[in-house]
Design a protein around this motif. Structure first.
Motif, PDB file in Angstrom:
ATOM      1  N   GLU A   1      10.348  -0.288 -12.916  1.00  0.00           N
ATOM      2  CA  GLU A   1      11.701   0.113 -12.531  1.00  0.00           C
ATOM      3  C   GLU A   1      12.628  -1.092 -12.381  1.00  0.00           C
ATOM      4  N   ALA A   2      12.068  -2.221 -11.953  1.00  0.00           N
ATOM      5  CA  ALA A   2      12.884  -3.417 -11.743  1.00  0.00           C
ATOM      6  C   ALA A   2      13.008  -4.275 -13.002  1.00  0.00           C
ATOM      7  N   GLY A   3      12.257  -3.936 -14.038  1.00  0.00           N
ATOM      8  CA  GLY A   3      12.319  -4.721 -15.270  1.00  0.00           C
ATOM      9  C   GLY A   3      11.564  -6.034 -15.210  1.00  0.00           C
ATOM     10  N   VAL A   4      10.547  -6.113 -14.342  1.00  0.00           N
ATOM     11  CA  VAL A   4       9.720  -7.328 -14.265  1.00  0.00           C
ATOM     12  C   VAL A   4       8.930  -7.457 -15.571  1.00  0.00           C
ATOM     13  N   GLY A   5       8.905  -8.658 -16.136  1.00  0.00           N
ATOM     14  CA  GLY A   5       8.317  -8.834 -17.455  1.00  0.00           C
ATOM     15  C   GLY A   5       6.884  -9.297 -17.507  1.00  0.00           C
ATOM     16  N   HIS A   6       6.256  -9.535 -16.357  1.00  0.00           N
ATOM     17  CA  HIS A   6       4.896 -10.105 -16.410  1.00  0.00           C
ATOM     18  C   HIS A   6       4.177  -9.812 -15.101  1.00  0.00           C
ATOM     19  N   HIS A   7       2.985  -9.243 -15.211  1.00  0.00           N
ATOM     20  CA  HIS A   7       2.118  -8.987 -14.048  1.00  0.00           C
ATOM     21  C   HIS A   7       0.862  -9.823 -14.209  1.00  0.00           C
ATOM     22  N   VAL A   8       0.575 -10.674 -13.227  1.00  0.00           N
ATOM     23  CA  VAL A   8      -0.592 -11.559 -13.266  1.00  0.00           C
ATOM     24  C   VAL A   8      -1.542 -11.141 -12.151  1.00  0.00           C
ATOM     25  N   LEU A   9      -2.768 -10.814 -12.526  1.00  0.00           N
ATOM     26  CA  LEU A   9      -3.764 -10.344 -11.550  1.00  0.00           C
ATOM     27  C   LEU A   9      -4.900 -11.351 -11.419  1.00  0.00           C
ATOM     28  N   LEU A  10      -5.276 -11.641 -10.187  1.00  0.00           N
ATOM     29  CA  LEU A  10      -6.466 -12.445  -9.912  1.00  0.00           C
ATOM     30  C   LEU A  10      -7.662 -11.520  -9.780  1.00  0.00           C
ATOM     31  N   SER A  11      -8.708 -11.783 -10.570  1.00  0.00           N
ATOM     32  CA  SER A  11      -9.922 -10.985 -10.525  1.00  0.00           C
ATOM     33  C   SER A  11     -11.128 -11.926 -10.395  1.00  0.00           C
TER      34      SER A  11
ATOM     35  N   THR B   1       0.828  -1.208   0.000  1.00  0.00           N
ATOM     36  CA  THR B   1       0.000   0.000   0.000  1.00  0.00           C
ATOM     37  C   THR B   1       0.862   1.257   0.000  1.00  0.00           C
ATOM     38  N   ALA B   2       1.896   1.256   0.803  1.00  0.00           N
ATOM     39  CA  ALA B   2       2.793   2.407   0.884  1.00  0.00           C
ATOM     40  C   ALA B   2       3.906   2.342  -0.156  1.00  0.00           C
ATOM     41  N   GLY B   3       4.112   1.150  -0.720  1.00  0.00           N
ATOM     42  CA  GLY B   3       5.191   0.974  -1.694  1.00  0.00           C
ATOM     43  C   GLY B   3       6.543   0.710  -1.063  1.00  0.00           C
ATOM     44  N   SER B   4       6.602   0.638   0.246  1.00  0.00           N
ATOM     45  CA  SER B   4       7.893   0.462   0.927  1.00  0.00           C
ATOM     46  C   SER B   4       8.376  -0.985   0.829  1.00  0.00           C
ATOM     47  N   GLY B   5       9.652  -1.137   0.529  1.00  0.00           N
ATOM     48  CA  GLY B   5      10.263  -2.461   0.423  1.00  0.00           C
ATOM     49  C   GLY B   5      10.104  -3.129  -0.922  1.00  0.00           C
ATOM     50  N   LEU B   6       9.332  -2.525  -1.823  1.00  0.00           N
ATOM     51  CA  LEU B   6       9.075  -3.167  -3.111  1.00  0.00           C
ATOM     52  C   LEU B   6      10.316  -3.206  -3.998  1.00  0.00           C
ATOM     53  N   ALA B   7      11.045  -2.117  -4.065  1.00  0.00           N
ATOM     54  CA  ALA B   7      12.201  -2.064  -4.955  1.00  0.00           C
ATOM     55  C   ALA B   7      13.193  -3.175  -4.635  1.00  0.00           C
ATOM     56  N   GLU B   8      13.474  -3.364  -3.361  1.00  0.00           N
ATOM     57  CA  GLU B   8      14.415  -4.404  -2.954  1.00  0.00           C
ATOM     58  C   GLU B   8      13.849  -5.800  -3.220  1.00  0.00           C
ATOM     59  N   ALA B   9      12.558  -5.970  -2.949  1.00  0.00           N
ATOM     60  CA  ALA B   9      11.942  -7.293  -3.085  1.00  0.00           C
ATOM     61  C   ALA B   9      11.843  -7.753  -4.534  1.00  0.00           C
ATOM     62  N   LEU B  10      11.762  -6.807  -5.478  1.00  0.00           N
ATOM     63  CA  LEU B  10      11.541  -7.178  -6.874  1.00  0.00           C
ATOM     64  C   LEU B  10      12.829  -7.336  -7.687  1.00  0.00           C
ATOM     65  N   VAL B  11      13.966  -7.208  -7.046  1.00  0.00           N
ATOM     66  CA  VAL B  11      15.231  -7.395  -7.763  1.00  0.00           C
ATOM     67  C   VAL B  11      15.301  -8.827  -8.307  1.00  0.00           C
ATOM     68  N   GLY B  12      15.476  -8.953  -9.611  1.00  0.00           N
ATOM     69  CA  GLY B  12      15.605 -10.266 -10.230  1.00  0.00           C
ATOM     70  C   GLY B  12      14.308 -11.018 -10.424  1.00  0.00           C
ATOM     71  N   VAL B  13      13.171 -10.391 -10.112  1.00  0.00           N
ATOM     72  CA  VAL B  13      11.872 -11.070 -10.244  1.00  0.00           C
ATOM     73  C   VAL B  13      11.440 -11.094 -11.705  1.00  0.00           C
ATOM     74  N   ASP B  14      10.957 -12.253 -12.152  1.00  0.00           N
ATOM     75  CA  ASP B  14      10.480 -12.414 -13.530  1.00  0.00           C
ATOM     76  C   ASP B  14       8.996 -12.103 -13.672  1.00  0.00           C
ATOM     77  N   ALA B  15       8.207 -12.455 -12.649  1.00  0.00           N
ATOM     78  CA  ALA B  15       6.756 -12.251 -12.721  1.00  0.00           C
ATOM     79  C   ALA B  15       6.218 -11.952 -11.333  1.00  0.00           C
ATOM     80  N   VAL B  16       5.185 -11.129 -11.294  1.00  0.00           N
ATOM     81  CA  VAL B  16       4.471 -10.830 -10.051  1.00  0.00           C
ATOM     82  C   VAL B  16       3.052 -11.357 -10.179  1.00  0.00           C
ATOM     83  N   ILE B  17       2.596 -12.083  -9.167  1.00  0.00           N
ATOM     84  CA  ILE B  17       1.206 -12.545  -9.090  1.00  0.00           C
ATOM     85  C   ILE B  17       0.525 -11.771  -7.980  1.00  0.00           C
ATOM     86  N   ASP B  18      -0.530 -11.035  -8.337  1.00  0.00           N
ATOM     87  CA  ASP B  18      -1.219 -10.175  -7.366  1.00  0.00           C
ATOM     88  C   ASP B  18      -2.515 -10.840  -6.901  1.00  0.00           C
TER      89      ASP B  18
END
Length: 252
Positions: A85-95, A39-56
């Motif tokens: 910013e981290a170069g993540v190549g894929h965002h997957v959202l559950l709806s 929600t605040a965006g804190s810690g995201l930059a560090e956590a996403l280093v080297g991440v290929d995909a994010v599942i929300d």
């Protein structure tokens, strides 16, 4: 792959983490308990280093539209900005299945979230799923009055949270696909019947009273707007199979 799971401690998110690790992926859990406040965006930059995909799989309990929409759009924008910013190549959202046909406040908030994802510039996939088997228990817990269990009338096709997790991981492993085929359970049910079977399995013998809730969007749900359309993928586990497994695990 290195996969980050937003909401990785929730009903579906925890199963996504489990499935992804079973598949041999390196998993990053994005949650306050791991030092990341989406929600605040804190810690995201560090956590996403080297991440290929994010599942929300993030969720909020509030059904107030402004509150839910603020949460979903704020967290999605924070995630997507950090992903760019981290170069993540894929965002997957559950709806959720049917949200564009049901004027329910929470569903309208999910639609707003989908629009944020579609316009952000990060390659994306959106999976709409029907309600999980656990939904009957959530509704039962909220609707008890004077010893009576109220059970909303609603056509539904509940799906196993584990199967939703399996599908999300499979989508994350593949190239971004835009809107994926909907995912639903194997057969249609009446929510009031599911609640009755659930409370009986838990030992309650009190009255279970079907009701038509006077809430915007419920009329559409009673008419079947939350059911999957043609081309949906159907899961395997029925509600009764899930209920037997859940009852057995609670006894052990």
């Amino acid at each position: 792959m290195r996969i980050a799971v937003a909401g990785g401690t929730g009903t579906v998110g925890s199963r996504v983490v489990e499935v992804a690790r079973e598949c041999g992926h390196d998993v990053v859990v994005l949650a306050r308990s791991t030092g990341v406040d989406v929600t605040a965006g804190s810690g995201l930059a560090e956590a996403l280093v080297g991440v290929d995909a994010v599942i929300d799989t993030l969720n909020i309990a509030s059904i107030d539209r402004k509150t839910a929409e603020r949460f979903f759009t704020t967290t999605s924008r924070a995630l997507l900005e950090a992903e760019r910013e981290a170069g993540v190549g894929h965002h997957v959202l559950l709806s959720i299945v049917g949200i564009d046909a049901i004027p329910y406040a929470y569903y309208q908030a999910k639609l707003a979230q989908e629009r944020v994802v579609e316009q952000a510039g990060v390659p994306w996939t959106i999976l709409r799923a029907t309600q999980f088997h656990e939904f009957a228990g959530q509704m039962a817990g909220r609707l008890r009055i004077a010893g009576m269990q109220l059970a909303p009338r609603m056509r539904t096709q509940p799906v196993a949270a584990r199967e939703v997790a399996e599908r999300l991981v499979a989508l994350a492993e593949a190239p971004a696909a835009g809107r994926s085929a909907d995912l639903a359970g194997p057969r249609e049910e009446q929510l009031a019947d599911l609640i009755r079977r659930l409370v009986r399995a838990r030992g309650s013998r009190g009255p279970v009273v079907p009701v038509s809730l006077p809430i915007t969007g419920m009329a559409e749900m009673r008419q079947g707007a939350a059911l999957p359309g043609p081309g949906a993928t159907l899961g395997r586990q029925t509600f009764d199979e899930w209920l037997r497994a859940a009852s057995a695990s609670s006894v052990e």
